[in-house]
Design a protein around this motif. Structure first.
Motif, mmCIF file in Angstrom:
data_model
loop_
_atom_site.group_PDB
_atom_site.id
_atom_site.type_symbol
_atom_site.label_atom_id
_atom_site.label_comp_id
_atom_site.label_asym_id
_atom_site.label_seq_id
_atom_site.Cartn_x
_atom_site.Cartn_y
_atom_site.Cartn_z
ATOM 1 N N LEU A 79 -45.254 -4.753 42.247
ATOM 2 C CA LEU A 79 -46.334 -4.125 43.006
ATOM 3 C C LEU A 79 -47.689 -4.740 42.677
ATOM 4 C CD1 LEU A 79 -45.291 -0.347 42.894
ATOM 5 C CD2 LEU A 79 -44.973 -1.997 44.753
ATOM 6 N N SER A 80 -47.856 -5.188 41.451
ATOM 7 C CA SER A 80 -49.133 -5.799 41.066
ATOM 8 C C SER A 80 -49.402 -7.085 41.831
ATOM 9 C CB SER A 80 -49.138 -6.087 39.562
ATOM 10 O OG SER A 80 -49.045 -4.894 38.814
ATOM 11 N N GLY A 81 -48.340 -7.720 42.296
ATOM 12 C CA GLY A 81 -48.508 -8.968 43.041
ATOM 13 C C GLY A 81 -48.850 -8.764 44.501
ATOM 14 N N TRP A 82 -48.853 -7.506 44.956
ATOM 15 C CA TRP A 82 -49.163 -7.195 46.363
ATOM 16 C C TRP A 82 -50.309 -6.191 46.416
ATOM 17 C CZ3 TRP A 82 -43.431 -5.538 46.789
ATOM 18 C CH2 TRP A 82 -42.605 -6.661 46.814
ATOM 19 N N PRO A 83 -51.546 -6.618 46.281
ATOM 20 C CA PRO A 83 -52.650 -5.660 46.331
ATOM 21 C C PRO A 83 -52.626 -4.874 47.641
ATOM 22 C CG PRO A 83 -53.413 -7.832 45.638
ATOM 23 C CD PRO A 83 -52.005 -8.001 46.108
ATOM 24 N N LEU A 93 -32.527 -1.999 44.932
ATOM 25 C CA LEU A 93 -33.492 -1.370 45.829
ATOM 26 C C LEU A 93 -34.590 -2.395 46.122
ATOM 27 C CD1 LEU A 93 -34.544 1.189 47.270
ATOM 28 C CD2 LEU A 93 -35.771 1.745 45.168
ATOM 29 N N VAL A 94 -34.625 -2.870 47.360
ATOM 30 C CA VAL A 94 -35.530 -3.962 47.722
ATOM 31 C C VAL A 94 -36.927 -3.411 47.992
ATOM 32 C CG1 VAL A 94 -35.988 -5.814 49.359
ATOM 33 C CG2 VAL A 94 -33.637 -5.313 48.677
ATOM 34 N N LEU A 95 -37.917 -3.971 47.291
ATOM 35 C CA LEU A 95 -39.320 -3.637 47.514
ATOM 36 C C LEU A 95 -39.967 -4.782 48.275
ATOM 37 C CD1 LEU A 95 -40.316 -2.290 43.979
ATOM 38 C CD2 LEU A 95 -39.323 -1.030 45.894
ATOM 39 N N ALA A 96 -40.795 -4.439 49.254
ATOM 40 C CA ALA A 96 -41.414 -5.473 50.078
ATOM 41 C C ALA A 96 -42.812 -5.046 50.490
ATOM 42 C CB ALA A 96 -40.564 -5.738 51.318
ATOM 43 N N PRO A 97 -43.710 -6.016 50.724
ATOM 44 C CA PRO A 97 -45.027 -5.665 51.263
ATOM 45 C C PRO A 97 -44.925 -5.039 52.639
ATOM 46 C CG PRO A 97 -45.004 -7.927 50.423
ATOM 47 C CD PRO A 97 -43.594 -7.452 50.462
ATOM 48 N N ALA A 98 -43.961 -5.499 53.443
ATOM 49 C CA ALA A 98 -43.749 -4.901 54.756
ATOM 50 C C ALA A 98 -43.043 -3.559 54.598
ATOM 51 C CB ALA A 98 -42.915 -5.836 55.628
ATOM 52 N N ALA A 99 -43.285 -2.670 55.542
ATOM 53 C CA ALA A 99 -42.721 -1.328 55.474
ATOM 54 C C ALA A 99 -41.666 -1.153 56.555
ATOM 55 C CB ALA A 99 -43.821 -0.283 55.646
ATOM 56 N N TYR A 100 -40.429 -0.961 56.139
ATOM 57 C CA TYR A 100 -39.340 -0.689 57.076
ATOM 58 C C TYR A 100 -38.222 -0.007 56.319
ATOM 59 C CZ TYR A 100 -35.535 -1.212 60.392
ATOM 60 O OH TYR A 100 -34.487 -0.956 61.229
ATOM 61 N N GLY A 101 -37.600 0.972 56.934
ATOM 62 C CA GLY A 101 -36.470 1.642 56.311
ATOM 63 C C GLY A 101 -36.861 2.328 55.021
ATOM 64 N N GLY A 102 -36.129 1.998 53.950
ATOM 65 C CA GLY A 102 -36.373 2.637 52.664
ATOM 66 C C GLY A 102 -37.742 2.335 52.104
ATOM 67 N N SER A 103 -38.244 1.099 52.317
ATOM 68 C CA SER A 103 -39.569 0.763 51.794
ATOM 69 C C SER A 103 -40.657 1.553 52.509
ATOM 70 C CB SER A 103 -39.832 -0.746 51.933
ATOM 71 O OG SER A 103 -39.921 -1.134 53.280
#
Length: 428
Positions: free
Chosen positions: A293-297, A147-157
């Motif tokens: 998540l801690s790396g992306w305030p 499950l890919v987590l990203a700062p950008a928001a698209y699809g599942g994120s």
């Protein structure tokens, strides 16, 4: 290196492209609609192409002086815009054939964990693509993210943010489902290492060693957004079924929701893999949920997005209903509406034409705003048509401004709602 990145502006592809450029590589990016991507990544040489139309000859035309290929393209489910077999299987098979013919040895392919189970068309076509690569003599490497987590928001994120920001409680379908996450930054780093690792022809899962539940992920996202703690409430199975059916139907209008049946099927089977493979193959230990998540305030923009995620379809549905009802009422109350215009001195025939054309226009806008491709045009038209209605009414029937039912005043919030909807139409 000069690297062809396929799907170079998608969620994973965008981070891969940025990482490769940052490492000093020259990137040729391929995508279906690159207009916005050209502004985001001005250093990349962009190529417009639809994977559904690609064959070995067309791939060959792009491989001149290319040192390696990274395929980040993929689709979740068949729709008018997506053909899973064409994108996952045929395009990859033809690409591999062209690479063999033109001496491009290294091909890094982004797949997904668990595709070997073959549960559903998505997994089967992804697995077929892996098998097609395995049958070649290329130095291929297949990366399978969790499950890919990203700062950008698209699809599942994007969906995770929307659910996490729900007021009072967090609704979730299968909150007990086990998922292993991976940071999109770690995926991009894995691609960079896969391009230069001396050994090849292997498949590698990209997942953190931490096994979390979907409920844990949602609670972590809510905390990351800076929102008060809330309970995770498991939605009944019938809610999941209805949501999947609605999402599948909307896909045929161009709205590609992450709640479609393919995603539900993936989630039901869990998102798990072997966390040791990335370390043994690439010397990479993917970060866990909290560390990622801690790396992306987060900031106010993330909270805005989370709160607006489910309001966006609500706004569009409200506008479609508003304009549809307006059109139907116009036809049903045709005589009364025409009387208002004739009372203002407009000839009867012209008044009838105005009412009928206005009703047709209202219904047309309701239909067009329901389709993803024409929704932005319909929203702009709603704003202009409202301005036209109000201007004409101010000239011919200004007394309507003082009508206790407020037919003109009520048009103003609808125009503002269209303006807000237009502002949040971008999907990525």
């Amino acid at each position: 290196m000069r690297i062809l990145v396929i799907g170079a502006y998608g969620l994973v592809g965008g981070y891969v492209t940025a990482r490769l450029c940052g490492e000093g590589h020259e990137v040729v990016g391929l995508g279906r609609e690159t207009r916005v991507a050209r502004r985001r990544f001005p250093k990349v040489r962009w190529v417009d192409a639809d994977l559904r139309d690609m064959n070995a000859d067309r791939w060959a035309a792009l491989l001149s002086s290319i040192d390696a290929v990274v395929n980040c393209a993929g689709a979740l489910q068949d729709s008018p815009r997506d053909d899973l077999h064409a994108v996952h299987v045929r395009a990859v098979t033809e690409l591999a054939r062209a690479c063999e013919r033109h001496g491009v040895r290294r091909l890094v392919h982004i797949s997904a964990v668990g595709v070997e189970r073959g549960e559903g068309h998505f997994q089967r076509t992804k697995h077929e693509a892996e098998a097609a690569l395995g049958a070649t003599n290329l130095d291929w490497i297949i990366l399978r993210p969790g499950l890919v987590l990203a700062p950008a928001a698209y699809g599942g994120s994007a969906l995770l943010r929307g659910l996490a920001a729900f007021p009072f409680a967090i609704p979730a379908i299968r909150p007990d489902a086990i998922v292993q996450v991976v940071s999109v930054d770690d995926v991009a780093l894995a691609v960079v290492r896969a391009l230069t690792v001396p050994t090849a022809r292997f498949t590698c899962d990209l997942v953190s060693a931490e096994r979390t539940s979907l409920g844990d992920v949602l609670r972590a996202f809510r905390s990351w957004l800076g929102l008060p703690d809330a309970r995770v409430i498991a939605a009944p199975p019938w809610v999941a079924a209805v949501a999947a059916v609605v999402a599948d139907g909307l896909a045929w209008l161009g709205w590609r929701s992450p709640m479609r049946s393919a995603a539900m099927r993936q989630l039901a089977g869990g998102v798990t893999g072997d966390s040791n493979e990335a370390n043994s193959r690439l010397g990479l230990s993917p970060r866990g949920l909290v560390e990622t998540l801690s790396g992306w305030p987060s900031g106010v923009q993330e909270r805005w997005f989370g709160h607006l995620y489910f309001l966006k379809p609500t706004m569009l549905a409200t506008l479609a209903a508003f304009w549809a009802i307006s059109g139907v009422v116009g036809f049903a109350s045709h005589a009364r509406a025409a009387e208002l215009l004739t009372g203002a001195g407009i000839p009867a025939g012209l008044a009838d034409a105005f009412v009928i054309c206005g009703s047709i226009l209202d219904l047309s806008l309701a239909f067009l705003v329901s389709i993803r491709a024409t929704a932005p045009l319909a929203l702009r038209a709603m704003i202009l048509v409202t301005a036209g209605y109000l201007s004409a009414a101010s000239v011919w029937v200004p007394q309507l401004w003082a009508d206790p039912m407020g037919p003109l005043v009520k048009s103003l919030p609808a125009a503002v709602l269209a303006l807000v909807s237009l502002a949040v139409m971008d999907e990525r």
